[in-house]
Design a protein around this motif. Structure first.
Motif, short mmCIF file in Angstrom:
data_model
loop_
_atom_site.label_atom_id
_atom_site.label_comp_id
_atom_site.label_asym_id
_atom_site.label_seq_id
_atom_site.Cartn_x
_atom_site.Cartn_y
_atom_site.Cartn_z
N TYR A 1 65.85 -85.98 45.29
CA TYR A 1 66.99 -85.64 44.44
C TYR A 1 66.58 -84.49 43.52
N GLU B 1 78.16 -84.67 39.11
CA GLU B 1 77.91 -84.29 37.72
C GLU B 1 76.71 -85.08 37.18
N GLU C 1 60.78 -92.84 36.87
CA GLU C 1 60.95 -92.02 38.06
C GLU C 1 60.06 -90.78 37.99
N TYR D 1 70.34 -100.34 34.46
CA TYR D 1 70.63 -100.90 35.78
C TYR D 1 70.99 -102.36 35.56
N ILE E 1 74.87 -86.88 34.23
CA ILE E 1 75.24 -87.41 32.91
C ILE E 1 73.98 -87.71 32.12
N GLU F 1 76.11 -95.46 40.68
CA GLU F 1 75.65 -96.13 41.89
C GLU F 1 75.92 -97.62 41.81
N LYS G 1 71.98 -85.49 45.66
CA LYS G 1 71.40 -86.77 46.13
C LYS G 1 71.42 -86.83 47.64
P1 AMP Z 1 70.56 -93.24 42.65
O1 AMP Z 1 69.95 -93.13 44.03
O2 AMP Z 1 71.98 -92.83 42.60
O3 AMP Z 1 70.30 -94.61 42.04
O4 AMP Z 1 69.82 -92.20 41.72
C1 AMP Z 1 68.42 -92.15 41.52
C2 AMP Z 1 68.15 -91.67 40.14
O5 AMP Z 1 68.79 -90.40 39.90
C3 AMP Z 1 68.72 -92.55 39.06
O6 AMP Z 1 67.87 -93.62 38.79
C4 AMP Z 1 68.88 -91.61 37.89
O7 AMP Z 1 67.67 -91.36 37.23
C5 AMP Z 1 69.27 -90.35 38.55
N1 AMP Z 1 70.74 -90.15 38.59
C6 AMP Z 1 71.55 -90.40 39.65
N2 AMP Z 1 72.81 -90.03 39.40
C7 AMP Z 1 72.84 -89.54 38.15
C8 AMP Z 1 73.85 -88.97 37.33
N3 AMP Z 1 75.09 -88.80 37.78
N4 AMP Z 1 73.52 -88.57 36.09
C9 AMP Z 1 72.26 -88.73 35.65
N5 AMP Z 1 71.24 -89.22 36.38
C10 AMP Z 1 71.51 -89.62 37.64
#
Ligand code: AMP
Length: 341
Positions: A149, A181, A211, A189, A183, A290, A139
């Motif tokens: 990402y 990791e 997404e 959300y 998941i 997050e 990320k």
């Molecule tokens: P975030 O910026 O952390 O909200 O991540 C953006 C997108 O990445 C999320 O909406 C998920 O689809 C995916 N994502 C982020 N972290 C994870 C994780 N640890 N496991 C699975 N999918 C993730």
């Protein structure tokens, strides 16, 4: 009479319509290129035109116009993505909720610390590409919205995909990526509002995100997927969800412990809207990857209220309107300082 201001992007329409619904004046800080969009909506009372949103920090004309409008500024994802922590602190207008916590959202290490303090189960952090053993998501820092990402299962795969994204200009070569990791499960959300006026937490709704291009990949048979493809997680849209009712006790528990942890780590705490973002696994256990310490764009689905706000409010209640109501009630009780920083 108080006014509500926000930046012209993300959830500005919802926030300013909410202001109008509560009888407050609405002020839009708008990039000149987007003025024609926002001029379509009659509920916007005043427009402060800027070339860049950063103009609202400091001493310039836009900052003065915002301050003299008497408005409370509602921060959202665009503010977090486009303004530095120092810029946010330099805004002279009152900011709804807790402006200091926005830094905890943007900084990965601080973010992890707050989530741990709240006791939220989080994915294991991976120390570096050399430590990748299972499915790992890379990320970017800040509110990138998932753009750039990517997922990999070995350090070789990681380096290959990273090099490709650098070559395509999506990420820069010196960008420090955060590894975690991955998941699998159902993404959810969770949207909340905490009122410091009443000391209560409202669960406002839950959404899922669409997404690109990770969602599109599911429509391509495995044998037709390009092996070199590094699908991204760029948020394009949100849609509504309702949870199994048996999951709700834990939803409230997580929201409350997040509010309590925030009050301990970053005063005055998690006031106003926030979101805990994560995955339900095959045992319906939630892992949070997050949080957003302000209104999220997923609340735009519920401009006329959600299945959960219908249980709390006997009228259509969007998150934007709930914010405006908090400002209105605080003003009536001379407590604006309790809902702003
Ligand atoms: P975030 O910026 O952390 O909200 O991540 C953006 C997108 O990445 C999320 O909406 C998920 O689809 C995916 N994502 C982020 N972290 C994870 C994780 N640890 N496991 C699975 N999918 C993730």
């Amino acid at each position: 009479m108080a006014a509500i201001a926000t930046l012209g992007s993300h959830c500005a329409l919802q926030v300013l319509k909410g202001a109008r619904d509560e009888g407050l004046r609405s002020v839009l800080v708008c990039e000149r290129s987007r003025e024609s969009l926002y001029r379509r909506f009659a509920f916007i009372d005043e427009v402060i035109a800027v070339d860049s949103f950063t103009e609202i920090a400091g001493d310039g004309a836009a900052a003065s116009a915002l301050e003299s409008s008497g408005a409370v500024l509602v921060p959202h994802g665009t503010l977090v993505a486009q303004m530095s922590h120092a810029d946010v602190e330099a805004i002279r207008a009152p900011v709804f909720g807790n402006r200091h916590i926005l830094r905890w959202e943007s900084d990965r290490d601080m973010k992890e610390r707050l989530m741990r303090e709240a006791g939220l189960p989080t994915p294991r952090a991976v120390d570096g590409p050399g430590e990748i053993s299972g499915m790992t998501i890379a990320k970017r820092q800040g509110a990138a919205g998932g753009k750039g990402y990517f997922v990999s299962s070995s350090s070789e795969e990681y380096e290959k995909k990273r090099a490709r994204l650098i070559a395509d200009g999506v990420i820069s070569g010196d960008e420090r990526l955060y590894l975690q990791e991955y998941i699998p499960g159902v993404l959810a959300y969770l949207q909340y509002f905490y009122s410091p006026l009443t000391g209560t937490l409202e669960f406002f709704g839950v959404d899922s995100r669409h997404e690109s291009d990770i969602d599109g990949l599911a429509r391509i048979p495995a044998d037709s997927q390009a092996p070199s493809m590094a699908p991204s997680f760029n948020v394009i849209a949100n849609s509504a969800m309702v949870l199994r009712e048996s999951l709700l006790p834990r939803v409230y528990e997580m929201g409350e412990s997040f509010v309590e942890a925030s009050a301990r780590l970053v005063k005055p705490g998690m006031n106003g809207p926030f979101c805990i973002e994560g995955v339900y696994d095959d045992e319906a256990r939630f892992t949070a990857f997050e949080f957003s310490a302000r209104i999220v764009a997923g609340t735009n689905i519920y401009m006329s209220g959600s299945p959960y706000t219908a249980l709390i409010h006997d009228e259509p209640m969007s998150m934007g309107r709930r914010i405006a109501r908090e400002v209105r009630l605080a003003e009536a009780e001379s407590r604006l300082d309790d809902v702003t920083t």
